[in-house]
Every structure is written in C-alpha cells, then in structure tokens.
Design an enzyme around this catalytic site. Structure first.
Site, mmCIF file in Angstrom:
data_model
loop_
_atom_site.group_PDB
_atom_site.id
_atom_site.type_symbol
_atom_site.label_atom_id
_atom_site.label_comp_id
_atom_site.label_asym_id
_atom_site.label_seq_id
_atom_site.Cartn_x
_atom_site.Cartn_y
_atom_site.Cartn_z
ATOM 1 C CD GLU A 1 -5.125 -7.411 -15.037
ATOM 2 O OE1 GLU A 1 -4.199 -7.409 -15.895
ATOM 3 O OE2 GLU A 1 -6.331 -7.485 -15.319
ATOM 4 N N PRO A 2 -0.884 -8.698 -11.819
ATOM 5 C CG PRO A 2 -0.342 -10.968 -11.884
ATOM 6 C CD PRO A 2 -1.472 -10.011 -12.126
ATOM 7 C CD GLU B 1 -10.743 0.397 -2.633
ATOM 8 O OE1 GLU B 1 -11.486 0.134 -3.593
ATOM 9 O OE2 GLU B 1 -9.639 -0.146 -2.471
ATOM 10 N NE ARG B 2 -8.017 6.034 -4.490
ATOM 11 C CZ ARG B 2 -7.840 6.304 -5.774
ATOM 12 N NH1 ARG B 2 -8.324 7.416 -6.303
ATOM 13 N NH2 ARG B 2 -7.178 5.465 -6.541
ATOM 14 N N GLY C 1 11.449 -0.575 24.088
ATOM 15 C CA GLY C 1 11.601 -1.982 23.682
ATOM 16 C C GLY C 1 10.267 -2.706 23.624
ATOM 17 C CD GLU D 1 4.617 7.082 -3.894
ATOM 18 O OE1 GLU D 1 3.710 6.222 -3.872
ATOM 19 O OE2 GLU D 1 5.456 7.210 -2.982
HETATM 20 C C1 LIG Z 1 -2.553 -6.390 1.303
HETATM 21 C C2 LIG Z 1 -3.079 -5.835 0.021
HETATM 22 C C3 LIG Z 1 -4.437 -5.955 -0.265
HETATM 23 C C4 LIG Z 1 -4.922 -5.487 -1.482
HETATM 24 N N1 LIG Z 1 -6.250 -5.699 -1.806
HETATM 25 C C5 LIG Z 1 -6.666 -5.465 -3.080
HETATM 26 C C6 LIG Z 1 -7.968 -5.874 -3.517
HETATM 27 O O1 LIG Z 1 -8.769 -6.414 -2.747
HETATM 28 N N2 LIG Z 1 -8.298 -5.666 -4.817
HETATM 29 C C7 LIG Z 1 -7.454 -5.071 -5.702
HETATM 30 O O2 LIG Z 1 -7.823 -4.928 -6.859
HETATM 31 N N3 LIG Z 1 -6.217 -4.655 -5.320
HETATM 32 C C8 LIG Z 1 -5.802 -4.854 -4.031
HETATM 33 N N4 LIG Z 1 -4.539 -4.448 -3.639
HETATM 34 C C9 LIG Z 1 -3.660 -3.832 -4.621
HETATM 35 C C10 LIG Z 1 -3.296 -2.363 -4.367
HETATM 36 O O3 LIG Z 1 -4.380 -1.527 -4.616
HETATM 37 C C11 LIG Z 1 -2.074 -2.066 -5.254
HETATM 38 O O4 LIG Z 1 -0.974 -2.760 -4.685
HETATM 39 C C12 LIG Z 1 -1.767 -0.588 -5.384
HETATM 40 O O5 LIG Z 1 -2.765 0.070 -6.134
HETATM 41 C C13 LIG Z 1 -0.395 -0.326 -6.037
HETATM 42 O O6 LIG Z 1 -0.245 -1.041 -7.208
HETATM 43 P P1 LIG Z 1 1.077 -1.937 -7.438
HETATM 44 O O7 LIG Z 1 1.238 -2.797 -6.240
HETATM 45 O O8 LIG Z 1 0.954 -2.626 -8.744
HETATM 46 O O9 LIG Z 1 2.254 -0.915 -7.455
HETATM 47 P P2 LIG Z 1 2.874 -0.190 -8.753
HETATM 48 O O10 LIG Z 1 1.763 0.408 -9.536
HETATM 49 O O11 LIG Z 1 3.778 -1.137 -9.444
HETATM 50 O O12 LIG Z 1 3.723 0.958 -8.087
HETATM 51 C C14 LIG Z 1 5.046 0.790 -7.613
HETATM 52 C C15 LIG Z 1 5.571 2.165 -7.193
HETATM 53 O O13 LIG Z 1 5.594 3.043 -8.316
HETATM 54 C C16 LIG Z 1 4.851 4.211 -8.004
HETATM 55 N N5 LIG Z 1 4.168 4.713 -9.205
HETATM 56 C C17 LIG Z 1 3.421 4.013 -10.087
HETATM 57 N N6 LIG Z 1 2.917 4.819 -11.019
HETATM 58 C C18 LIG Z 1 3.337 6.075 -10.707
HETATM 59 C C19 LIG Z 1 3.131 7.360 -11.295
HETATM 60 N N7 LIG Z 1 2.378 7.555 -12.356
HETATM 61 N N8 LIG Z 1 3.731 8.423 -10.698
HETATM 62 C C20 LIG Z 1 4.493 8.283 -9.593
HETATM 63 N N9 LIG Z 1 4.708 7.080 -8.990
HETATM 64 C C21 LIG Z 1 4.131 6.004 -9.555
HETATM 65 C C22 LIG Z 1 3.860 3.780 -6.938
HETATM 66 O O14 LIG Z 1 3.364 4.879 -6.196
HETATM 67 C C23 LIG Z 1 4.697 2.834 -6.127
HETATM 68 O O15 LIG Z 1 5.481 3.553 -5.225
HETATM 69 C C24 LIG Z 1 -4.055 -4.847 -2.406
HETATM 70 C C25 LIG Z 1 -2.685 -4.698 -2.086
HETATM 71 C C26 LIG Z 1 -2.197 -5.184 -0.909
HETATM 72 C C27 LIG Z 1 -0.726 -5.051 -0.635
#
Ligand SMILES: Cc1cc2nc3c(=O)[nH]c(=O)nc-3n(C[C@H](O)[C@H](O)[C@H](O)COP(=O)(O)OP(=O)(O)OC[C@H]3O[C@@H](n4cnc5c(N)ncnc54)[C@H](O)[C@@H]3O)c2cc1C
Length: 394
Positions: free
Chosen positions: A142-143, A257-258, A355, A382
């Site tokens: 989610e956002p 998935e992973r 290049g 992380e």
């Molecule tokens: C192209 C793309 C496709 C995707 N497809 C899907 C999909 O189909 N369905 C779906 O549900 N999601 C999807 N995702 C989402 C993806 O799984 C998330 O972007 C990812 O899990 C990270 O969450 P976030 O972007 O909210 O980052 P955040 O959680 O905001 O993290 C930001 C930073 O903080 C760090 N951080 C956060 N918590 C901790 C902690 N406890 N300890 C240390 N560091 C931390 C993170 O490692 C990262 O470096 C997709 C993302 C992208 C970019």
C-alpha cells in the site's frame, strides 16, 4: 575415473543438476524455444507498449501456466522443479517485465488459491488462470505500508453475507490487465497478526478503481498499477483461506515468490554473462580481444563464481521446498544473494561492454534496470537480512 580423466580434467561439469530429470530437460527445451521464437522478437516493442494478454492465452494453451498444479485443474501435475525450469527459461524472452508479469500469475497469485482455496474457488479462478483465460494479480503493498505488511490499512468490514472493502494498493504488477486480485485486507485491526484476511476479488466489482499506470526505472514490459477500493462489496464466500489468518497465508506465499524470483535472478545473470562473454571475445582493443586482458578475465571469473554460488543455493533450497520443508531462512538467503549478484553481474557486464554497455541497442543496460527491482520487490535486502538475523534468535 581413469588416468586420462586425471591428465585432462573437465573444466566444466556437463551433467545436469541432480534435481532435474530428462522430462525437465524436455520442458526446458520447449519453454526456451517458445520464448526465443514467439516472445523475444517482440521484446523491444513491448518495452513501449507492455506485453499483450495473448501471452497468457498462448502459455495456457502450451500448459506452461500450471506446470506443478494437479491435472484435475488443468495443470501438468509436475513437481516444484518444473516451476524453476519456467523461471530459468522464460528469461530467453529478453523481457524482465514479461517474466515478472507471468511469475506474478503462476507463482504468486495462484499458489494461495491452490493451497487455501475452496473447490468452488479453484474452479472459478485457478482453472481459468491455468488456461490463461483469467489473469491474476496480488495486492499486498500500500502507499503507506510495504515492508511493514502488518501496517496495511485496507479494511474489510462484514455486512451480512458480504464484506465492504475500502483502501488502496500500489505497485501492483498486472494490476491493469488482471481479471482478479488476491487481496490482503485487515478484518480486525485489534487482533494483531490474527486480524488479516485474504479475498479473491473480481476486478469488475463496482468500487474497484484502477488509478494511474506507474512509470518505472525498468521492467517496462509489465504494467504496474495504483488501485483503490471504494465501498467495494465482496461476498464472504470469496474469503481465501481462513478468516483472520491472512497474514500467515501471505507469509507462506512470499516464500515461493522469493525462491522463484531468486531462480529468475540466477538465470538472468547467466544470460547476461554469456552475451557479454561473446562480446568480450569479439571486441578488440590494443591488438587483442578485450576478454584476454587479465583484468577482464578475472571479471568473468568473479561473475561466474557468484552465479554458481547463487544457483547452488537456489537448487538446494528448492530441493528442501519440494521435499516438504518450509525453510524461511534458506529462502531468504537465496533471495538476498541471488538478487544482489544479479545486479552486480549486470553492472559488471555494462562495464565490460564499455560505451556499448550504456547504449540501449546492446540490451545490457536493460538487464541492469530490470534486475535492480529484485533487491526491492518481494521483500527488500534489508528485510531479508532481518529475517535471516532473527532466525538466529537475535
Ligand atoms: C515494479 C514493482 C512491482 C511490484 N509488484 C508488486 C505486486 O505485484 N504486489 C505487491 O503487493 N507489491 C508489489 N511491489 C511492492 C514491493 O514488494 C515493495 O516495494 C517492497 O516490499 C518494499 O516496500 P516499500 O516500497 O513500501 O518500501 P519501504 O517499506 O518504505 O522501505 C523503504 C526502505 O526502508 C527499508 N526498511 C523498511 N523497513 C525496514 C526495517 N524493519 N529494517 C531495515 N530497513 C527497513 C527498506 O529495506 C527500504 O530500503 C512491487 C514493487 C515494484 C517497485
């Protein structure tokens, strides 16, 4: 072993890994041929347009969308290793975005329906998904909550035989094209990890809103959506698995998935390596092929060693998975290591190209852009480190 073998050792092993059989080899061959002949010729075009839905229909026809699902649901009845074969060979489509869109369908959104779904849900969603007639997506992020899955706010409130769902999801792969979504919601915000519930939701349900198409660094052939749910009414029979146990269900889903993501990283890195090796043997500088400079030779040695180490982690972990283990630590290690090495290899391949590596024409910069997602998606580096560290009681 004979004296001749000792005098003239093999510098590379020729046998396939012990987890694979002749049947896997045949499957490998047919997926590779399909990817090279029917998909790769369109890879450039799909970077602009995203890949078309006929890819799912065609893969359904060929049986590639249900390799390890039971035959009674239209699957091929294979083992988990057949999914690895798909992840490895589909990279020959030369399109990271397509690989991801297909993997979301086969290895992320549908496995929970197969494991937790009712018979009726399997008939309505899994069977057409295996045929490629219905496309799936998965909504966790989610956002305001990504890594912190427990922090999601999408709320499902019971109203008689229905649930009313409000909230939003972002970065959803296949979000624009999908016919249904496997959706993670909160049904009881006071119940902690026992307050989450999964639903299968048809995307034509009133209140399901597709917001903008998101622009990305790479994976351009995939569609990525911001979705909103506005008083979306979903029948209670669409609960997937146990009400209140959605958090545990989705954590299980994330392991598969992973692991599949890790297999794709290894295969993508291998393909990039091979392409770059060809280039290094052809490209001349200072009167010789650049590959014959020791510095460049060592780059290939480093890359090959990294790829092989990640491959062995993926295969051994897949072997555990296939044999009934649920090895969260090893899966997290494989995901972390394979994602990192894939990005490192792609980066080094750009360097070896000079290049040319920076030019779109050669395709290596795209591999780097596509691969970069793997250190973020499905759990960031992380988060993987945290899962691994915590598994030691820290
Ligand atoms: C192209 C793309 C496709 C995707 N497809 C899907 C999909 O189909 N369905 C779906 O549900 N999601 C999807 N995702 C989402 C993806 O799984 C998330 O972007 C990812 O899990 C990270 O969450 P976030 O972007 O909210 O980052 P955040 O959680 O905001 O993290 C930001 C930073 O903080 C760090 N951080 C956060 N918590 C901790 C902690 N406890 N300890 C240390 N560091 C931390 C993170 O490692 C990262 O470096 C997709 C993302 C992208 C970019």
């Amino acid at each position: 072993m004979t004296t001749a073998d000792v005098l003239k050792p093999d510098y590379s092993s020729k046998r396939k890994h012990f987890i694979f059989t002749e049947e896997h080899d045949q499957l490998r061959e047919s997926i590779r041929r399909f990817a090279q002949t029917e998909l790769a010729p369109h890879a450039e075009e799909w970077e602009e347009t995203t890949f078309p839905n006929w890819v799912f229909e065609r893969m359904g026809e060929l049986g590639f969308l249900g390799l390890s699902y039971p035959e009674e649901y239209g699957g091929q009845g294979g083992d988990y290793y057949s999914n690895l074969v798909l992840a490895e060979e589909i990279v020959h489509a030369n399109s990271g975005g397509l690989t991801m869109g297909v993997a979301v369908h086969t290895d992320m959104a549908t496995p929970p329906i197969h494991l937790f779904g009712t018979e009726d849900q399997k008939q309505r969603y899994l069977v057409p998904a295996i045929k490629g007639q219905k496309i799936a997506c998965l909504g966790i992020t989610e956002p305001d909550a990504g890594s912190d899955v427990a922090g999601i706010r999408t709320r499902a409130v019971r109203d008689g035989d229905e649930f009313v769902i409000n909230g939003s999801k972002t970065y959803i792969t296949n979000g624009h094209r999908a016919d249904f979504i496997v959706l993670v919601t909160k049904t009881d915000p006071d119940a902690g990890y026992d307050g989450f519930t999964l639903f299968i939701v048809d995307t034509d349900t009133p209140g399901f809103i597709r917001e903008k198409r998101l622009e990305k660094l790479g994976m351009h052939a995939s569609d990525t959506a911001l979705l909103a749910f506005d008083d979306m009414r979903v029948p209670a029979e669409n609960i997937l698995g146990q009400e209140g146990k959605g958090f545990y269900h989705i954590m299980w889903e994330l392991q598969g998935e992973r692991l599949i993501g890790a297999a794709g990283c290894v295969a993508g890195a291998q393909k990039c390596f091979e392409k770059t090796l060809e280039y290094a043997l052809e490209r001349k500088a200072f009167g010789r092929s650049i590959g014959h400079f020791q510095v460049i030779r060592h780059k290939f040695a480093e890359m090959a060693t990294k790829i092989e180490s990640a491959r062995q982690m993926v295969y051994t972990t897949a072997w555990r998975f296939q044999n009934g283990e649920y090895p969260v630590r090893e899966i997290s290690m494989a995901k972390l290591h394979a994602s990192r090495i894939a990005v490192e290899v792609a980066d080094e391949c750009i360097q070896v190209h000079g290049g040319a590596g920076y030019m779109k024409e050669y395709g290596v910069e795209r591999v780097w852009r596509d691969m970069r997602l793997n250190r973020i998606g499905a759990g960031t580096d992380e988060i993987m480190l945290d899962v691994i560290g915590r598994s030691y009681g820290l």
